[in-house]
Design a protein around this motif. Structure first.
Motif, PDB file in Angstrom:
ATOM      1  N   ASP A  45       0.868  -1.174   0.000  1.00 22.74           N
ATOM      2  CA  ASP A  45       0.000   0.000   0.000  1.00 22.74           C
ATOM      3  C   ASP A  45       0.911   1.232   0.000  1.00 22.74           C
ATOM      4  O   ASP A  45       2.142   1.112  -0.078  1.00 22.74           O
ATOM      5  CB  ASP A  45      -0.957  -0.018   1.197  1.00 22.74           C
ATOM      6  CG  ASP A  45      -0.233  -0.056   2.535  1.00 22.74           C
ATOM      7  OD1 ASP A  45       0.992   0.236   2.599  1.00 22.74           O
ATOM      8  OD2 ASP A  45      -0.888  -0.372   3.544  1.00 22.74           O
ATOM      9  N   SER A  46       0.330   2.415   0.129  1.00 21.70           N
ATOM     10  CA  SER A  46       1.112   3.655   0.046  1.00 21.70           C
ATOM     11  C   SER A  46       2.176   3.760   1.131  1.00 21.70           C
ATOM     12  O   SER A  46       3.312   4.151   0.864  1.00 21.70           O
ATOM     13  CB  SER A  46       0.182   4.866   0.112  1.00 21.70           C
ATOM     14  OG  SER A  46      -0.693   4.851  -0.994  1.00 21.70           O
ATOM     15  N   PHE A  49       4.947   1.266   0.519  1.00 19.15           N
ATOM     16  CA  PHE A  49       5.677   1.727  -0.658  1.00 19.15           C
ATOM     17  C   PHE A  49       6.749   2.728  -0.230  1.00 19.15           C
ATOM     18  O   PHE A  49       7.918   2.595  -0.606  1.00 19.15           O
ATOM     19  CB  PHE A  49       4.704   2.372  -1.654  1.00 19.15           C
ATOM     20  CG  PHE A  49       5.377   3.021  -2.834  1.00 19.15           C
ATOM     21  CD1 PHE A  49       5.648   2.291  -3.978  1.00 19.15           C
ATOM     22  CD2 PHE A  49       5.729   4.362  -2.803  1.00 19.15           C
ATOM     23  CE1 PHE A  49       6.263   2.885  -5.075  1.00 19.15           C
ATOM     24  CE2 PHE A  49       6.339   4.960  -3.889  1.00 19.15           C
ATOM     25  CZ  PHE A  49       6.612   4.224  -5.023  1.00 19.15           C
ATOM     26  N   GLU A  50       6.361   3.721   0.545  1.00 16.14           N
ATOM     27  CA  GLU A  50       7.287   4.764   0.991  1.00 16.14           C
ATOM     28  C   GLU A  50       8.458   4.160   1.752  1.00 16.14           C
ATOM     29  O   GLU A  50       9.614   4.541   1.548  1.00 16.14           O
ATOM     30  CB  GLU A  50       6.579   5.804   1.862  1.00 16.14           C
ATOM     31  CG  GLU A  50       5.517   6.602   1.148  1.00 16.14           C
ATOM     32  CD  GLU A  50       6.025   7.395  -0.047  1.00 16.14           C
ATOM     33  OE1 GLU A  50       7.228   7.725  -0.124  1.00 16.14           O
ATOM     34  OE2 GLU A  50       5.210   7.684  -0.940  1.00 16.14           O
ATOM     35  N   VAL A  95       2.002  -2.431  -6.959  1.00 19.70           N
ATOM     36  CA  VAL A  95       1.102  -1.399  -6.455  1.00 19.70           C
ATOM     37  C   VAL A  95      -0.182  -1.451  -7.271  1.00 19.70           C
ATOM     38  O   VAL A  95      -0.163  -1.228  -8.484  1.00 19.70           O
ATOM     39  CB  VAL A  95       1.733   0.008  -6.544  1.00 19.70           C
ATOM     40  CG1 VAL A  95       0.714   1.081  -6.198  1.00 19.70           C
ATOM     41  CG2 VAL A  95       2.953   0.104  -5.635  1.00 19.70           C
ATOM     42  N   THR A  97      -3.143   0.181  -8.596  1.00 13.63           N
ATOM     43  CA  THR A  97      -3.453   1.590  -8.837  1.00 13.63           C
ATOM     44  C   THR A  97      -4.859   1.974  -8.389  1.00 13.63           C
ATOM     45  O   THR A  97      -5.137   3.150  -8.177  1.00 13.63           O
ATOM     46  CB  THR A  97      -3.268   1.949 -10.324  1.00 13.63           C
ATOM     47  OG1 THR A  97      -4.102   1.097 -11.110  1.00 13.63           O
ATOM     48  CG2 THR A  97      -1.815   1.791 -10.739  1.00 13.63           C
ATOM     49  N   ARG A  99      -6.244   0.797  -5.509  1.00 11.56           N
ATOM     50  CA  ARG A  99      -6.162   0.945  -4.051  1.00 11.56           C
ATOM     51  C   ARG A  99      -5.224   2.074  -3.643  1.00 11.56           C
ATOM     52  O   ARG A  99      -5.379   2.634  -2.565  1.00 11.56           O
ATOM     53  CB  ARG A  99      -5.697  -0.357  -3.406  1.00 11.56           C
ATOM     54  CG  ARG A  99      -6.727  -1.449  -3.431  1.00 11.56           C
ATOM     55  CD  ARG A  99      -6.357  -2.647  -2.562  1.00 11.56           C
ATOM     56  NE  ARG A  99      -4.990  -2.684  -2.114  1.00 11.56           N
ATOM     57  CZ  ARG A  99      -4.128  -3.668  -2.344  1.00 11.56           C
ATOM     58  NH1 ARG A  99      -4.493  -4.724  -3.033  1.00 11.56           N
ATOM     59  NH2 ARG A  99      -2.889  -3.611  -1.886  1.00 11.56           N
ATOM     60  N   ALA A 100      -4.237   2.377  -4.452  1.00 10.24           N
ATOM     61  CA  ALA A 100      -3.247   3.405  -4.122  1.00 10.24           C
ATOM     62  C   ALA A 100      -3.297   4.519  -5.174  1.00 10.24           C
ATOM     63  O   ALA A 100      -2.320   4.779  -5.869  1.00 10.24           O
ATOM     64  CB  ALA A 100      -1.860   2.794  -4.032  1.00 10.24           C
ATOM     65  N   GLN A 101      -4.449   5.164  -5.262  1.00  4.87           N
ATOM     66  CA  GLN A 101      -4.623   6.203  -6.270  1.00  4.87           C
ATOM     67  C   GLN A 101      -3.703   7.395  -6.030  1.00  4.87           C
ATOM     68  O   GLN A 101      -3.339   8.096  -6.974  1.00  4.87           O
ATOM     69  CB  GLN A 101      -6.086   6.629  -6.332  1.00  4.87           C
ATOM     70  CG  GLN A 101      -6.978   5.524  -6.860  1.00  4.87           C
ATOM     71  CD  GLN A 101      -8.429   5.923  -6.962  1.00  4.87           C
ATOM     72  OE1 GLN A 101      -8.793   7.085  -6.813  1.00  4.87           O
ATOM     73  NE2 GLN A 101      -9.283   4.945  -7.228  1.00  4.87           N
ATOM     74  N   ASP A 102      -3.308   7.605  -4.775  1.00  6.00           N
ATOM     75  CA  ASP A 102      -2.370   8.685  -4.480  1.00  6.00           C
ATOM     76  C   ASP A 102      -1.026   8.449  -5.167  1.00  6.00           C
ATOM     77  O   ASP A 102      -0.421   9.380  -5.706  1.00  6.00           O
ATOM     78  CB  ASP A 102      -2.181   8.839  -2.972  1.00  6.00           C
ATOM     79  CG  ASP A 102      -1.674   7.572  -2.299  1.00  6.00           C
ATOM     80  OD1 ASP A 102      -2.081   6.458  -2.703  1.00  6.00           O
ATOM     81  OD2 ASP A 102      -0.868   7.691  -1.351  1.00  6.00           O
ATOM     82  N   LEU A 103      -0.573   7.206  -5.185  1.00  2.00           N
ATOM     83  CA  LEU A 103       0.694   6.890  -5.861  1.00  2.00           C
ATOM     84  C   LEU A 103       0.549   6.996  -7.379  1.00  2.00           C
ATOM     85  O   LEU A 103       1.463   7.473  -8.058  1.00  2.00           O
ATOM     86  CB  LEU A 103       1.180   5.494  -5.473  1.00  2.00           C
ATOM     87  CG  LEU A 103       1.593   5.316  -4.018  1.00  2.00           C
ATOM     88  CD1 LEU A 103       1.962   3.867  -3.740  1.00  2.00           C
ATOM     89  CD2 LEU A 103       2.730   6.254  -3.650  1.00  2.00           C
ATOM     90  N   SER A 104      -0.604   6.569  -7.895  1.00  2.00           N
ATOM     91  CA  SER A 104      -0.852   6.686  -9.337  1.00  2.00           C
ATOM     92  C   SER A 104      -0.775   8.141  -9.772  1.00  2.00           C
ATOM     93  O   SER A 104      -0.168   8.454 -10.801  1.00  2.00           O
ATOM     94  CB  SER A 104      -2.226   6.128  -9.700  1.00  2.00           C
ATOM     95  OG  SER A 104      -2.294   4.776  -9.390  1.00  2.00           O
TER      96      SER A 104
END
Length: 145
Positions: A45-46, A49-50, A95, A97, A99-104
């Motif tokens: 998740d975000s 990922f970080e 990832v 995309t 579920r993690a629209q912020d990263l997209s």
């Protein structure tokens, strides 16, 4: 004496320090004792990922994908196979995309699957479209030297 290499555990996300020479020795996490390399991509998740992008000293390859994407599903087995070939030199993440629209949005993902290669927390290469395991591994090795 060489600087220690930092490896984020795929199980508990603890940051482990070890000599680069020990990466091939099937190292385990100092916190949870699980293997640091599983030979499989890690779904993140975000927040995870970080942690993996920012704290791993090895390059990190990210597959931005979605459940509804046919080419993404077609490439998934090849990506898993590449993980077995590239670890421990490279950590492979997936990832979703959706579920993690912020990263997209942050990485301007316009088509999927998109592969992004990170080193030292920075994106160093990007490729859109499905690839087989051989081409994928070759593409990664070309960019990490």
């Amino acid at each position: 004496m060489t600087e220690p290499t930092h490896i984020v555990c795929p199980h508990c996300d603890a940051v482990n320090r070890m000599p680069q020479s020990r990466l091939q020795d099937a190292p385990t996490c100092g916190k949870c004792t699980q293997p640091l390399f599983t030979g499989r991509p890690l779904d993140v998740d975000s927040a995870r990922f970080e942690r993996h992008i920012g704290r791993n000293d090895i390059p990190v390859l990210v597959d931005f994908w979605a459940e509804w994407c046919g080419p993404c599903k077609m490439m998934a087995p090849a990506y898993a196979q590449a993980a077995g070939q590239l670890e421990p030199a490279v950590r492979l993440l997936k990832v979703d995309t959706e579920r993690a629209q912020d990263l997209s949005a942050r990485f301007a993902i316009r088509s999927i699957p998109t592969l992004a290669l990170f080193k030292g927390g920075r994106e160093i290469a990007r490729q859109s479209g499905a690839m087989d395991a051989v081409r994928l591994s070759a593409w990664v090795r070309q960019h990490i030297g």
